[in-house]
Design a protein around this motif. Structure first.
Motif, mmCIF file in Angstrom:
data_model
loop_
_atom_site.group_PDB
_atom_site.id
_atom_site.type_symbol
_atom_site.label_atom_id
_atom_site.label_comp_id
_atom_site.label_asym_id
_atom_site.label_seq_id
_atom_site.Cartn_x
_atom_site.Cartn_y
_atom_site.Cartn_z
ATOM 1 N N SER A 60 18.052 56.080 -19.617
ATOM 2 C CA SER A 60 16.459 56.115 -18.953
ATOM 3 C C SER A 60 16.003 57.320 -18.391
ATOM 4 O O SER A 60 16.675 57.990 -18.314
ATOM 5 C CB SER A 60 17.025 55.105 -16.973
ATOM 6 N N ARG A 61 14.675 57.075 -18.783
ATOM 7 C CA ARG A 61 14.208 58.781 -18.240
ATOM 8 C C ARG A 61 13.729 58.452 -16.657
ATOM 9 O O ARG A 61 12.871 57.451 -16.318
ATOM 10 C CB ARG A 61 12.901 58.666 -19.997
ATOM 11 N N GLU A 63 10.409 60.905 -15.944
ATOM 12 C CA GLU A 63 9.488 61.273 -16.466
ATOM 13 C C GLU A 63 8.881 62.778 -14.759
ATOM 14 O O GLU A 63 8.619 62.170 -14.019
ATOM 15 C CB GLU A 63 8.268 60.725 -16.624
ATOM 16 N N SER A 81 20.411 64.668 -27.307
ATOM 17 C CA SER A 81 18.515 64.198 -27.544
ATOM 18 C C SER A 81 18.117 65.106 -28.683
ATOM 19 O O SER A 81 19.018 66.180 -29.393
ATOM 20 C CB SER A 81 17.986 64.838 -26.693
ATOM 21 N N GLY A 98 14.401 64.872 -16.676
ATOM 22 C CA GLY A 98 14.744 64.024 -16.802
ATOM 23 C C GLY A 98 13.858 63.615 -17.431
ATOM 24 O O GLY A 98 13.805 61.880 -18.361
ATOM 25 N N SER A 99 12.781 64.073 -18.449
ATOM 26 C CA SER A 99 11.903 62.959 -19.806
ATOM 27 C C SER A 99 12.938 63.347 -21.104
ATOM 28 O O SER A 99 12.337 62.534 -21.264
ATOM 29 C CB SER A 99 10.423 64.402 -18.866
ATOM 30 N N ARG A 100 14.061 63.439 -21.101
ATOM 31 C CA ARG A 100 14.512 64.147 -21.988
ATOM 32 C C ARG A 100 14.483 62.581 -22.344
ATOM 33 O O ARG A 100 15.282 62.217 -22.022
ATOM 34 C CB ARG A 100 15.908 65.047 -22.023
ATOM 35 N N ALA A 101 14.451 62.169 -24.236
ATOM 36 C CA ALA A 101 15.171 61.209 -24.576
ATOM 37 C C ALA A 101 16.700 61.473 -25.057
ATOM 38 O O ALA A 101 16.557 62.628 -25.908
ATOM 39 C CB ALA A 101 14.050 61.045 -25.438
#
Length: 205
Positions: A60-61, A63, A81, A98-101
């Motif tokens: 889960s991301r 943002e 990623s 936390g924004s990282r895919a």
């Protein structure tokens, strides 16, 4: 102050696994056990949780937030990623946005990991592995302690393996061979900067 929304506890509270808030992932590949979190105006300031990851798949991301992941059971996981791969191995905290895919690939079967998710604009967070014999003094908080192996005592009380202690102002004592994780969450607004020397530079040639 509830067990799942804790800001700045003044003493250590012991949170056993049966008090964790458990939810299954929508993709069916894992389970999250939320230990505690602090929110302001409906937004997370920080959250502590343990995840059981059963198979490969996307994370889960979150943002605008940052993450620290520490594998506590299993061989580890590789986090792939577009920015590159992170190798998360047992008892080695790894930091990422936390924004990282992120797409996870198990090294050798399922894992369990401790997750610290926090707002980096508000919080300075760290995860440290403590190994006994040692004593660690805690003066600021909140801090969290997760006992993993052997005898760990927090503020004079034995912390059973798998139980999480959350609080501040006390000693953490580890017997020979004991292992725990220490989570530090410091409010940036409360961090005191060293005094600056405002005297004019020496103009002497």
């Amino acid at each position: 102050m509830s067990k799942h929304n804790i800001g700045k506890p003044l003493v250590f509270t012991f949170i056993p696994p049966e008090r964790f808030l458990t939810s299954r992932w929508k993709n069916g590949r894992g389970v999250t056990h939320e230990i505690a979190r602090h929110e302001e105006n409906g937004a997370w300031v920080w959250r502590l949780s343990i995840a059981e990851v059963a198979s490969d798949g996307p994370f889960s991301r979150f943002e605008g937030l940052a993450r620290i992941l520490t594998v506590i059971e299993g061989a580890g996981v590789n986090l792939h990623s577009p920015e590159g791969a992170i190798q998360a191995r047992p008892l080695v905290p790894v930091h990422f946005s936390g924004s990282r895919a992120v797409d996870s690939r198990m090294v050798d079967g399922p894992i369990r990991d401790l997750n610290v998710i926090y707002d980096p604009a508000r919080i300075v967070a760290a995860v440290e592995v403590l190994t006994g014999p040692c004593q660690h003094e805690v003066k600021v908080g909140p801090v969290g302690v997760l006992a993993l192996f052997g005898q760990v005592a927090v503020a004079g009380r034995v912390l059973p393996v798998g139980v999480f202690a959350l609080g501040s102002d006390g000693a953490i004592d580890l017997s020979d061979g004991a292992i725990c994780l220490l989570v530090t969450l410091r409010d940036k607004a409360l961090i005191t900067l060293p005094p600056q020397d405002l005297s004019p530079p020496d103009a002497t040639p």
